[in-house]
Design a protein around this motif. Sequence first.
Motif, mmCIF file in Angstrom:
data_model
loop_
_atom_site.group_PDB
_atom_site.id
_atom_site.type_symbol
_atom_site.label_atom_id
_atom_site.label_comp_id
_atom_site.label_asym_id
_atom_site.label_seq_id
_atom_site.Cartn_x
_atom_site.Cartn_y
_atom_site.Cartn_z
ATOM 1 N N GLN A 109 63.224 50.619 71.039
ATOM 2 C CA GLN A 109 64.396 51.254 70.450
ATOM 3 C C GLN A 109 64.152 51.617 68.983
ATOM 4 O OE1 GLN A 109 67.417 48.326 71.257
ATOM 5 N NE2 GLN A 109 67.815 49.126 73.307
ATOM 6 N N LEU A 110 63.528 50.712 68.248
ATOM 7 C CA LEU A 110 63.236 50.983 66.837
ATOM 8 C C LEU A 110 62.216 52.114 66.686
ATOM 9 C CD1 LEU A 110 63.201 47.387 65.355
ATOM 10 C CD2 LEU A 110 64.723 49.259 64.675
ATOM 11 N N GLN A 148 64.136 59.343 62.585
ATOM 12 C CA GLN A 148 64.194 59.307 61.126
ATOM 13 C C GLN A 148 63.102 60.189 60.520
ATOM 14 O OE1 GLN A 148 63.853 55.048 60.788
ATOM 15 N NE2 GLN A 148 66.031 54.799 60.311
ATOM 16 N N GLU A 179 64.528 54.503 54.752
ATOM 17 C CA GLU A 179 65.028 54.021 56.045
ATOM 18 C C GLU A 179 63.889 53.891 57.048
ATOM 19 O OE1 GLU A 179 68.043 56.683 57.428
ATOM 20 O OE2 GLU A 179 69.338 56.332 55.702
ATOM 21 N N ALA A 180 63.007 54.875 57.061
ATOM 22 C CA ALA A 180 61.870 54.850 57.984
ATOM 23 C C ALA A 180 60.955 53.665 57.677
ATOM 24 C CB ALA A 180 61.099 56.166 57.907
ATOM 25 N N VAL A 229 60.337 46.235 60.345
ATOM 26 C CA VAL A 229 60.901 45.430 61.437
ATOM 27 C C VAL A 229 59.992 45.524 62.664
ATOM 28 C CG1 VAL A 229 62.871 45.133 62.978
ATOM 29 C CG2 VAL A 229 63.261 45.674 60.575
ATOM 30 N N ILE A 230 59.511 46.726 62.961
ATOM 31 C CA ILE A 230 58.600 46.905 64.092
ATOM 32 C C ILE A 230 57.330 46.081 63.881
ATOM 33 C CG2 ILE A 230 57.127 48.578 65.300
ATOM 34 C CD1 ILE A 230 59.356 50.679 64.683
ATOM 35 N N GLU A 290 61.808 50.836 56.313
ATOM 36 C CA GLU A 290 62.492 49.610 56.730
ATOM 37 C C GLU A 290 62.369 49.412 58.239
ATOM 38 O OE1 GLU A 290 66.421 50.076 55.134
ATOM 39 O OE2 GLU A 290 65.706 49.840 53.065
ATOM 40 N N SER A 291 62.527 50.488 58.996
ATOM 41 C CA SER A 291 62.358 50.391 60.451
ATOM 42 C C SER A 291 60.934 49.974 60.795
ATOM 43 C CB SER A 291 62.673 51.730 61.122
ATOM 44 O OG SER A 291 64.015 52.072 60.955
ATOM 45 N N LEU A 318 64.109 55.250 67.142
ATOM 46 C CA LEU A 318 64.880 55.498 65.921
ATOM 47 C C LEU A 318 63.971 55.991 64.800
ATOM 48 C CD1 LEU A 318 67.494 55.297 64.233
ATOM 49 C CD2 LEU A 318 66.863 52.917 63.763
ATOM 50 N N LEU A 319 62.813 55.369 64.659
ATOM 51 C CA LEU A 319 61.864 55.764 63.621
ATOM 52 C C LEU A 319 61.404 57.202 63.826
ATOM 53 C CD1 LEU A 319 60.108 55.107 61.174
ATOM 54 C CD2 LEU A 319 58.460 54.050 62.726
#
Length: 111
Positions: A14-15, A22, A37-38, A44-45, A40-41, A18-19
Amino acid sequence: MDTDLKNKLTAMNQLMDLLTQQLDSINFDNFDDKFQEALESMMVIQKLKKDVCAKWGKEYFEKNEPEILLKAKLIEEKYDNIVERFKNELKKVEKEISALNSQRKIVNYIR
């Protein structure tokens, strides 16, 4: 499949989606916000990947999750394309500044 592993893989997928969105939405006007934002994603990944690799080993992705590796490769290409696009724009602006400086020198010489 371990529930924790399944949850982490689902979150990674999912991330990564989303990435990808983004990165696709980054332009010259929103670069600072969208790129942050990218990043930060991506962090997390990376943490999720590190957790999976610590428990299941790096080979797990190659053997069982080739679509995640494919998404990672596509994301890497998107990053490269963004860098190239901004580098080309920088070169264009440098040429424009150089041309303006040359014109300024000519005007000063004519005076």
